[in-house]
Design an enzyme around this catalytic site. Structure first.
Site, PDB file in Angstrom:
ATOM      1  N   TRP A   1      26.709  -6.401  44.519  1.00 28.41           N
ATOM      2  CA  TRP A   1      27.508  -7.698  45.403  1.00 28.41           C
ATOM      3  C   TRP A   1      27.750  -6.890  47.040  1.00 28.41           C
ATOM      4  O   TRP A   1      28.128  -7.253  47.947  1.00 28.41           O
ATOM      5  CB  TRP A   1      28.406  -7.560  44.905  1.00 28.41           C
ATOM      6  CG  TRP A   1      28.696  -8.993  44.068  1.00 28.41           C
ATOM      7  CD1 TRP A   1      28.775  -8.404  42.316  1.00 28.41           C
ATOM      8  CD2 TRP A   1      29.007 -10.107  44.736  1.00 28.41           C
ATOM      9  NE1 TRP A   1      29.049 -10.151  42.230  1.00 28.41           N
ATOM     10  CE2 TRP A   1      29.009 -10.679  42.906  1.00 28.41           C
ATOM     11  CE3 TRP A   1      28.739 -10.988  45.411  1.00 28.41           C
ATOM     12  CZ2 TRP A   1      29.086 -12.072  42.882  1.00 28.41           C
ATOM     13  CZ3 TRP A   1      29.033 -12.472  45.393  1.00 28.41           C
ATOM     14  CH2 TRP A   1      29.439 -12.906  43.984  1.00 28.41           C
TER      15      TRP A   1
ATOM     16  N   HIS B   1      33.541   3.555  38.608  1.00 31.42           N
ATOM     17  CA  HIS B   1      34.286   3.465  37.315  1.00 31.42           C
ATOM     18  C   HIS B   1      35.638   2.418  37.915  1.00 31.42           C
ATOM     19  O   HIS B   1      36.456   2.732  37.338  1.00 31.42           O
ATOM     20  CB  HIS B   1      34.387   4.512  36.828  1.00 31.42           C
ATOM     21  CG  HIS B   1      33.335   5.094  36.217  1.00 31.42           C
ATOM     22  ND1 HIS B   1      33.082   6.653  35.972  1.00 31.42           N
ATOM     23  CD2 HIS B   1      31.771   4.257  36.097  1.00 31.42           C
ATOM     24  CE1 HIS B   1      32.204   6.075  35.974  1.00 31.42           C
ATOM     25  NE2 HIS B   1      31.291   5.557  35.312  1.00 31.42           N
TER      26      HIS B   1
END
Length: 621
Positions: A94, A557
């Site tokens: 993205w 994460h």
């Protein structure tokens, strides 16, 4: 994990593994020719998991909208050595970045998120880990009623998602290769490495000299110690196992599963009920044209930690003040949407090694690279099928002495007091920080991760060999946010990371740099090291802090932006993963994690999605 090595100078021509994976739909009109009970937004780690599990019931018609495309076959995705090649590449990522801040050395920190079938499970660094039992066991405590999100209730879903594959060769003596051979038969194939650099054994020996034990089974809920990590690699094909290959491909021919690629969801549509909103469908854009697709039962957001809160806000669910400022009618005031962003932060020590060892740096040698290409093409094994293996997790007192531990605990308390003095800390964050403080004191929950990388990550010289020690803070104090700042649904959201805004996080990284130096100076490892490359030696205290801010990296994460917690604390979804104020809109992705885990997150996300599928099925019958 961040991108550590990119072989731009080498060209490989792989005979690609035959792909048995029917193409998804690419025509919006073909997708709209069907009616759907369930609409899943996002074909990533969680989205494809929950969609394919729902489609196992022939009575459900399931539609999936995915902005990216199916990349099978594609060596940038499938070949383990190229695990990070898709990161920072617009064909797969993205390409989102956080706003530059003083705490990040005024750098715009890229936050990789997968934009393709498989999502981030298709572009991550393959590690397959679970967190410790206490970390999962706190989740229910943040909710008004138990939802069965503790270790005992999640374990069946960990097992359901995983296949444990036997290894083609024994591995390293004394470095466990036997754990978790329990005959799991889930969709995601996991295995241990078949190749290990010669720098691994002296590293393990050095850790043992420092009192660190080898953990024989880190997936049993006790993750402390050094261990040989499983990775999401199918050794039969030498390729990545992700939600596209593991879940989607075997289910793609189901007549009740329809997946549209190249389509971006822009808003969830609702009808107003007496008590709650009812999601009726979704608007999406495909080839520049906007469409509406309806759902008769539920809409499931699996758009990821940065895109799910964006969709919620565009749909009128979020902080009412923010929404009104953008001209959006607030349907449900949920101030927690987009808040609670947490991430692991890492720093690296890099060392030059004697040239007698094989490391991943050998790929800079054309002869070695050519030989490995031939081995991989013939056997699907060799160094191209390998990854880094040695992971270490420790509590504070596992790598700090008593004085250092006490000092860092004081810095934690001061960081929390400073954060709370701003008056902007939510009840959820206060509850999380209290839990984190108890973990720091108990010494049973890891506070650091250290990954040995048999390669250089920066300032490398062709022909030289390196070892890097990548160490990170597992439970930072700092919290960030992601929000919309425009009603343009195709624009990127605004990411305020706040990385390293808490002194505790910075000081912990400084302590880790010192610990890495201690490891490197311990025999037998020290005999293999010829020079320290990073950080530059002899940095002063202020210079070291500046160095950390300028060079730290993130673990990719990111989690927590649509938290599963009680609404009174600032949660966004309940223990059934339903968005508060709605009757049939759920979030199923890493956004719902209440607090950061000392683990790489993909195994947990698969377990969440497997459990979510059962919750949804139970609600339908």
């Amino acid at each position: 994990m961040f991108k550590v090595y990119f072989l731009s100078s080498l060209v490989f021509c792989f005979p690609l593994v035959a792909a048995q994976c029917p193409a998804p739909l690419s025509s919006a009109n073909e997708f709209l020719a069907n009616t759907y009970d369930y609409l899943v937004i996002g074909g990533g780690t969680a989205g494809l998991t929950v969609a394919t599990r729902l489609a196992e019931d022939p009575g459900f018609n399931v539609g999936v909208i995915e902005a990216g495309y199916l990349h099978i076959p594609d060596s940038n995705i499938s070949v383990p050595f190229f695990a990070n090649n898709a990161v920072f590449h617009p064909e797969y990522d993205w390409m989102l970045s956080a706003v530059p801040q003083t705490s990040t050395g005024n750098r715009s920190i890229a936050t990789p998120r997968g934009k393709l079938f498989g999502g981030s499970s298709a572009i991550n660094s393959l590690a397959w880990t679970r967190a410790s039992i206490p970390e999962y066991d706190t989740w229910d405590s943040l909710n008004d009623y138990p939802g069965g999100w503790d270790w005992d209730n999640l374990l069946p879903y960990f097992l359901k998602s995983q296949k444990r594959e036997p290894n083609p060769q024994p591995g390293l003596p004394g470095f466990s290769t036997s754990y978790d051979k329990n005959g799991f038969h889930g969709p995601i194939t996991t295995s241990l490495n078949a190749e290990y650099s010669g720098i691994v054994p002296p590293y393990i020996d050095a850790l043992e000299q420092l009192g660190i034990s080898i953990n024989p089974n880190p997936l049993d809920g006790d993750t402390l110690g050094v261990w040989n990590t499983l990775v999401a690699v199918d050794r039969n094909t030498g390729s990545r196992s992700d939600s596209a290959t593991g879940y989607y491909c075997p289910s793609a021919k189901r007549p009740n599963l329809h997946v549209l690629s190249g389509a971006t969801a822009t808003r969830v549509l609702f009808n107003k009920g007496t008590n709650n909103l009812t999601a009726t469908g979704v608007t999406f854009v495909s080839d520049g044209i906007q469409y509406i697709v309806n759902a008769t039962r539920e809409v499931i957001l699996s758009a990821g930690v940065l895109k799910t809160p964006q969709l919620l806000e565009l749909s009128g669910l979020g902080n009412a003040t923010l929404l009104e400022s953008l001209g959006i009618n607030p349907l449900v005031d949920l101030p927690g949407v987009g808040e609670n962003l947490q991430e692991h932060v890492f720093i690296v020590n890099q060392y030059e090694l004697r040239d007698t060892l094989i490391t991943f740096d050998n790929f800079q040698n054309a002869t070695f690279a050519s030989t490995q290409e031939a081995i991989y093409n013939k056997t699907r094994q060799g160094w191209l099928a390998a990854t880094n293996s040695a992971f270490l997790f420790l509590p504070l007192d596992g790598f700090l002495d008593e004085t250092e531990t006490s000092s860092l605990l004081n810095i934690f308390d001061q960081s929390v007091q400073l954060l709370e003095s701003t008056g902007s800390v939510s009840p959820l964050v206060k509850a999380q920080l209290a839990i984190q403080r108890s973990w720091l004191s108990s010494g049973t929950v890891p506070q650091m991760e250290l990954i040995q990388l048999a390669q250089g990550v920066a300032e490398t010289v062709p022909g030289k060999h390196y070892m890097s020690l990548l160490s990170g803070a597992m439970h930072p104090v700092s919290r960030g946010s992601v929000h919309i700042n425009t009603t343009n649904a195709l624009a990127s959201p605004l990411i305020i990371s706040n990385f390293l805004t808490a002194d505790f996080d910075v000081q912990l990284l400084a302590n880790l740099i010192n610990y890495n130096t201690k490891i490197a100076a311990t025999e037998p490892l020290s005999s293999y090291i010829t020079a320290q490359i990073l950080p530059p030696p002899n940095l002063t205290g202020s210079e070291l802090i500046a160095y950390i801010r300028q060079t730290f990296v993130i673990g990719s994460h990111i989690m927590g932006t649509a938290t599963m917690a009680s609404r009174s604390l600032g949660g966004v979804v309940d223990p059934q993963l339903r968005v508060y104020g709605t009757s049939n809109l759920r979030v199923v992705d890493v956004s719902v994690l209440p607090s950061q885990l000392a683990a790489h997150l993909q195994a947990t996300v698969y377990a969440i999605a497997e459990k979510a599928a059962d919750l949804i099925k139970a609600a339908a019958h």
